[in-house]
Scaffold this motif. Structure first.
Motif, PDB file in Angstrom:
ATOM      1  N   THR A 279     -36.865 -56.050 -11.777  1.00 62.44           N
ATOM      2  CA  THR A 279     -36.772 -57.506 -11.819  1.00 62.44           C
ATOM      3  C   THR A 279     -35.876 -57.980 -10.680  1.00 62.44           C
ATOM      4  OG1 THR A 279     -34.857 -57.442 -13.315  1.00 62.44           O
ATOM      5  CG2 THR A 279     -37.039 -57.564 -14.327  1.00 62.44           C
ATOM      6  N   CYS A 280     -36.083 -59.227 -10.255  1.00 62.96           N
ATOM      7  CA  CYS A 280     -35.226 -59.778  -9.207  1.00 62.96           C
ATOM      8  C   CYS A 280     -35.189 -61.293  -9.312  1.00 62.96           C
ATOM      9  CB  CYS A 280     -35.714 -59.350  -7.821  1.00 62.96           C
ATOM     10  SG  CYS A 280     -37.298 -60.067  -7.343  1.00 62.96           S
ATOM     11  N   GLY A 281     -34.174 -61.876  -8.686  1.00 58.50           N
ATOM     12  CA  GLY A 281     -34.025 -63.328  -8.714  1.00 58.50           C
ATOM     13  C   GLY A 281     -32.685 -63.747  -8.155  1.00 58.50           C
ATOM     14  N   ILE A 317     -27.422 -64.598  -1.780  1.00 59.69           N
ATOM     15  CA  ILE A 317     -28.815 -64.312  -1.453  1.00 59.69           C
ATOM     16  C   ILE A 317     -29.655 -64.246  -2.730  1.00 59.69           C
ATOM     17  CG2 ILE A 317     -30.390 -62.699  -0.330  1.00 59.69           C
ATOM     18  CD1 ILE A 317     -28.405 -63.986   1.574  1.00 59.69           C
ATOM     19  N   GLU A 318     -30.838 -64.848  -2.685  1.00 65.33           N
ATOM     20  CA  GLU A 318     -31.779 -64.720  -3.803  1.00 65.33           C
ATOM     21  C   GLU A 318     -32.854 -63.704  -3.435  1.00 65.33           C
ATOM     22  OE1 GLU A 318     -34.874 -67.286  -6.598  1.00 65.33           O
ATOM     23  OE2 GLU A 318     -33.588 -68.314  -5.154  1.00 65.33           O
ATOM     24  N   VAL A 319     -33.055 -62.723  -4.295  1.00 62.44           N
ATOM     25  CA  VAL A 319     -34.103 -61.721  -4.083  1.00 62.44           C
ATOM     26  C   VAL A 319     -35.408 -62.298  -4.624  1.00 62.44           C
ATOM     27  CG1 VAL A 319     -34.791 -59.326  -4.408  1.00 62.44           C
ATOM     28  CG2 VAL A 319     -32.364 -59.930  -4.391  1.00 62.44           C
ATOM     29  N   GLN A 320     -36.428 -62.356  -3.775  1.00 64.14           N
ATOM     30  CA  GLN A 320     -37.641 -63.094  -4.114  1.00 64.14           C
ATOM     31  C   GLN A 320     -38.807 -62.213  -4.550  1.00 64.14           C
ATOM     32  OE1 GLN A 320     -37.774 -64.983  -0.270  1.00 64.14           O
ATOM     33  NE2 GLN A 320     -36.825 -66.853  -1.027  1.00 64.14           N
ATOM     34  N   LYS A 321     -38.877 -60.976  -4.039  1.00 62.78           N
ATOM     35  CA  LYS A 321     -39.988 -60.084  -4.375  1.00 62.78           C
ATOM     36  C   LYS A 321     -39.464 -58.671  -4.602  1.00 62.78           C
ATOM     37  CE  LYS A 321     -43.546 -62.887  -4.009  1.00 62.78           C
ATOM     38  NZ  LYS A 321     -44.435 -63.160  -5.157  1.00 62.78           N
ATOM     39  N   ILE A 322     -40.148 -57.954  -5.504  1.00 62.80           N
ATOM     40  CA  ILE A 322     -39.789 -56.560  -5.757  1.00 62.80           C
ATOM     41  C   ILE A 322     -41.052 -55.795  -6.132  1.00 62.80           C
ATOM     42  CG2 ILE A 322     -39.260 -56.875  -8.226  1.00 62.80           C
ATOM     43  CD1 ILE A 322     -36.777 -55.005  -7.656  1.00 62.80           C
ATOM     44  N   SER A 323     -41.185 -54.557  -5.645  1.00 65.26           N
ATOM     45  CA  SER A 323     -42.401 -53.786  -5.928  1.00 65.26           C
ATOM     46  C   SER A 323     -42.113 -52.289  -5.856  1.00 65.26           C
ATOM     47  CB  SER A 323     -43.522 -54.153  -4.953  1.00 65.26           C
ATOM     48  OG  SER A 323     -43.147 -53.846  -3.627  1.00 65.26           O
ATOM     49  N   VAL A 331     -38.484 -48.318  -4.558  1.00 66.66           N
ATOM     50  CA  VAL A 331     -38.652 -49.728  -4.890  1.00 66.66           C
ATOM     51  C   VAL A 331     -38.217 -50.546  -3.680  1.00 66.66           C
ATOM     52  CG1 VAL A 331     -36.355 -49.982  -5.937  1.00 66.66           C
ATOM     53  CG2 VAL A 331     -38.213 -51.501  -6.639  1.00 66.66           C
ATOM     54  N   ALA A 332     -39.005 -51.576  -3.359  1.00 65.22           N
ATOM     55  CA  ALA A 332     -38.722 -52.414  -2.188  1.00 65.22           C
ATOM     56  C   ALA A 332     -38.441 -53.842  -2.630  1.00 65.22           C
ATOM     57  CB  ALA A 332     -39.904 -52.389  -1.220  1.00 65.22           C
ATOM     58  N   THR A 333     -37.502 -54.487  -1.946  1.00 63.13           N
ATOM     59  CA  THR A 333     -37.165 -55.878  -2.239  1.00 63.13           C
ATOM     60  C   THR A 333     -37.215 -56.701  -0.953  1.00 63.13           C
ATOM     61  OG1 THR A 333     -34.780 -55.611  -1.848  1.00 63.13           O
ATOM     62  CG2 THR A 333     -35.594 -55.135  -4.074  1.00 63.13           C
ATOM     63  N   SER A 334     -37.501 -57.979  -1.100  1.00 63.96           N
ATOM     64  CA  SER A 334     -37.371 -58.920   0.018  1.00 63.96           C
ATOM     65  C   SER A 334     -36.584 -60.118  -0.481  1.00 63.96           C
ATOM     66  CB  SER A 334     -38.742 -59.348   0.545  1.00 63.96           C
ATOM     67  OG  SER A 334     -39.479 -60.029  -0.452  1.00 63.96           O
ATOM     68  N   ASP A 335     -35.791 -60.722   0.404  1.00 60.99           N
ATOM     69  CA  ASP A 335     -34.888 -61.770  -0.058  1.00 60.99           C
ATOM     70  C   ASP A 335     -34.902 -62.985   0.855  1.00 60.99           C
ATOM     71  OD1 ASP A 335     -33.131 -61.239   2.157  1.00 60.99           O
ATOM     72  OD2 ASP A 335     -32.289 -59.554   1.045  1.00 60.99           O
ATOM     73  N   SER A 336     -34.126 -63.989   0.469  1.00 61.78           N
ATOM     74  CA  SER A 336     -34.076 -65.254   1.202  1.00 61.78           C
ATOM     75  C   SER A 336     -33.339 -65.126   2.525  1.00 61.78           C
ATOM     76  CB  SER A 336     -33.401 -66.323   0.335  1.00 61.78           C
ATOM     77  OG  SER A 336     -32.103 -65.907  -0.060  1.00 61.78           O
ATOM     78  N   ASN A 337     -32.771 -63.957   2.789  1.00 63.04           N
ATOM     79  CA  ASN A 337     -32.093 -63.698   4.055  1.00 63.04           C
ATOM     80  C   ASN A 337     -33.017 -63.001   5.052  1.00 63.04           C
ATOM     81  OD1 ASN A 337     -29.726 -63.908   5.646  1.00 63.04           O
ATOM     82  ND2 ASN A 337     -29.215 -61.765   5.236  1.00 63.04           N
ATOM     83  N   ILE A 342     -35.315 -50.999   0.988  1.00 62.07           N
ATOM     84  CA  ILE A 342     -36.041 -49.958   0.263  1.00 62.07           C
ATOM     85  C   ILE A 342     -35.023 -49.020  -0.379  1.00 62.07           C
ATOM     86  CG2 ILE A 342     -37.724 -48.087   0.419  1.00 62.07           C
ATOM     87  CD1 ILE A 342     -38.880 -49.484   2.880  1.00 62.07           C
ATOM     88  N   PHE A 343     -35.177 -48.802  -1.693  1.00 63.39           N
ATOM     89  CA  PHE A 343     -34.275 -47.950  -2.454  1.00 63.39           C
ATOM     90  C   PHE A 343     -35.044 -46.731  -2.969  1.00 63.39           C
ATOM     91  CE2 PHE A 343     -32.732 -52.248  -2.643  1.00 63.39           C
ATOM     92  CZ  PHE A 343     -31.357 -52.145  -2.516  1.00 63.39           C
ATOM     93  N   LYS A 344     -34.343 -45.603  -3.025  1.00 60.31           N
ATOM     94  CA  LYS A 344     -34.952 -44.351  -3.469  1.00 60.31           C
ATOM     95  C   LYS A 344     -34.198 -43.804  -4.674  1.00 60.31           C
ATOM     96  CE  LYS A 344     -36.106 -39.669  -1.882  1.00 60.31           C
ATOM     97  NZ  LYS A 344     -36.039 -38.727  -0.733  1.00 60.31           N
ATOM     98  N   CYS A 345     -34.963 -43.285  -5.645  1.00 60.94           N
ATOM     99  CA  CYS A 345     -34.352 -42.659  -6.813  1.00 60.94           C
ATOM    100  C   CYS A 345     -33.873 -41.257  -6.425  1.00 60.94           C
ATOM    101  CB  CYS A 345     -35.356 -42.579  -7.959  1.00 60.94           C
ATOM    102  SG  CYS A 345     -34.689 -41.830  -9.459  1.00 60.94           S
TER     103      CYS A 345
END
Length: 365
Positions: A279-281, A317-323, A331-337, A342-345
Motif C-alpha cells: 500500500t502507499c499514499g 512526499i506522497e507515494v502515488q503508485k506501488i507494484s 516492489v517498486a514505488t513512484s512518488d510526487s518527487n 525499487i526494494f528487494k526482499c
C-alpha cells in the motif's frame, strides 16, 4: 531520462499520459492519455518498442487501461473522464482478404464495446484473476465498487452487473484482487480517500452521503480495507463484508493507514502460507504480511507491517503508485518527487532499497 539500461519511448501522445500497463507476457504495452488515445505497443526482436495500434474511441481523456488474462483473448479495458468504460477486443478482420486477394494474412482490428456510463468518476478498475473468470471490478469516486461479469467470450456485449456495494463514503482510489485460487472466498484490497482528497462537501455531506456516515468513517481511521465476497455468481448487494484486522504485533497497529491511500497491490501467493499486500499514499509505502484465520473467516491476521520509507521522507512526499514483480521479491514505488524506488526482499520481513531512479528537469523526454 539518462539511466543506463532504460529505453525512452516517444509515444506521440499529445497530452499527459495517465496510465501504462504491460500484458501478461510483457511483450505488449498500452498507454493512455488526455488526448483521448489508447496506444498499443509491441516489443520487437531487438527489444525496441514499436507502435502496434492506436485507438481513438473514448469520449474523453483516458485515465486507466488494463489487460485481461490472455486465456480470454486479447482484451483491454479503458476508463475515461467522461465516466465511461470501453472494452476493446482484438479480432481478425476477414474483410481484409476480401478487399485485397493478395493479402497473405488477416489484418487485426480492435472492436470497442461500451459497457458502463455512470454519474460518478471512475477511479480504478481491475480484471479478476483467471480462476474467477472474465470479471471486471470498477472503483468509483463515491466509494462504491461495481463488478461486471462477461458470460460470452465471443460476444462481450453480453455482460451483467453482479455487484454494486458501498465501501467508503469518502471515496476509493485503488483496488486489487486477491490472486490465490485456493481461498474459498473472493477478496479485494481497497485504498480509500481521506477527508482532504474526497470530493467537494455539500450540504448533505460528501457526494450526497449523510454526514453521520462520513463521521463514522473518519472516526474508524482506516483508509486501507479488505472486502470479502461470499459469491460472485448471483446479484446480491448484501453478500459481502469487510475484514477485521487482528494485529499480531502491537506496534504494527500504529502503521494502519489513516490518510489517503493512493494505490494498493496484492501480490501472487507463490506457494507462501501468507498474503503480501503493498500500500502507499500520504503516509509512505508499506508491505503487509497477512494470514486469514481458519477459526474466524471475518478476521485477517496482520503478521507484520513493513514501513519502506523513513519518517522524514513521508512528511514531504506522497507515494502515488506501488507494484510487485511476479515473484513478489521486488516492489517498486513512484512518488510526487518524480522518483522511482525499487526494494528487494532480503529475508522474512526485511526489505532494502536496491535502485533509485530520479527524473530531473533536464532529463530526456
Amino acid at each position: 531520462m539518462n539511466q543506463e539500461g532504460f529505453q525512452a519511448i516517444n509515444t506521440f501522445h499529445q497530452d499527459i499520459i495517465h496510465d501504462i500497463s504491460f500484458d501478461w507476457y510483457g511483450q505488449r504495452l498500452v498507454t493512455c492519455s488526455s488526448d483521448r488515445n489508447v496506444k498499443i505497443w509491441h516489443k520487437n526482436q531487438s527489444g525496441k518498442w514499436d507502435l502496434y495500434h492506436s485507438i481513438t474511441n473514448q469520449e474523453g481523456p483516458v485515465r486507466k487501461v488494463k489487460w485481461a488474462h490472455p486465456q480470454f483473448g486479447t482484451i483491454l479495458a479503458a476508463c475515461s473522464m467522461d465516466r465511461s468504460i470501453h472494452i476493446y477486443q482484438e479480432y481478425k478482420d476477414i474483410t481484409s482478404i476480401q478487399k485485397d486477394p493478395n493479402e497473405q494474412q488477416l489484418q487485426k482490428q480492435w472492436k470497442p464495446i461500451k459497457i458502463y456510463n455512470d454519474k460518478e468518476v471512475i477511479e480504478d478498475m481491475k480484471f479478476a484473476p483467471i480462476h474467477v473468470g472474465l470479471i471486471l471490478a470498477v472503483a468509483r469516486a463515491d466509494g462504491r465498487i461495481s463488478i461486471f461479469q462477461f458470460k460470452d467470450l465471443l460476444n462481450l456485449q453480453i455482460h451483467e452487473q453482479i455487484s454494486n456495494i458501498s465501501v467508503s463514503p469518502l471515496g476509493i482510489n485503488s483496488i486489487s484482487w486477491n490472486k490465490n485460487r485456493f481461498d474459498k472466498k473472493h477478496m479485494i484490497a481497497v485504498g480509500c480517500k481521506d477527508r482532504d482528497t474526497s470530493q467537494t462537501k455539500n450540504q448533505n455531506g460528501i457526494n450526497g452521503v449523510n454526514q453521520k456516515y462520513i463521521d463514522e468513517e473518519i472516526k474508524s481511521g482506516q483508509s486501507f480495507k479488505i472486502i470479502v465476497f461470499n459469491s460472485l455468481q448471483t446479484v446480491n448487494a448484501q453478500d459481502h463484508y469487510q475484514m477485521k484486522f487482528e494485529f499480531q504485533e502491537s506496534n504494527a497497529q500504529q502503521l494502519m493507514h489513516t490518510q489517503n491511500v493512493s494505490d494498493v497491490s496484492w501480490s501472487l501467493i507463490n506457494g507462501r502460507s501468507f498474503h503480501l499486500i503493498a500500500t502507499c499514499g500520504k503516509e509512505g509505502a508499506r508491505i503487509w504480511y497477512m494470514k486469514q484465520l481458519s477459526t474466524n473467516q471475518n478476521v485477517i491476521q496482520v503478521i507484520k507491517v513493513i514501513d519502506l520509507f523513513d519518517q522524514n521522507y513521508r512528511e514531504s512526499i506522497e507515494v502515488q503508485k506501488i507494484s510487485w514483480n511476479i515473484m513478489a521479491s521486488l516492489v517498486a514505488t513512484s512518488d510526487s518527487n518524480n522518483e522511482i524506488k525499487i526494494f528487494k526482499c532480503v529475508g522474512m520481513g526485511k526489505w532494502e532499497k536496491i535502485k533509485s531512479i530520479k527524473e530531473t528537469q533536464d532529463s530526456e523526454q
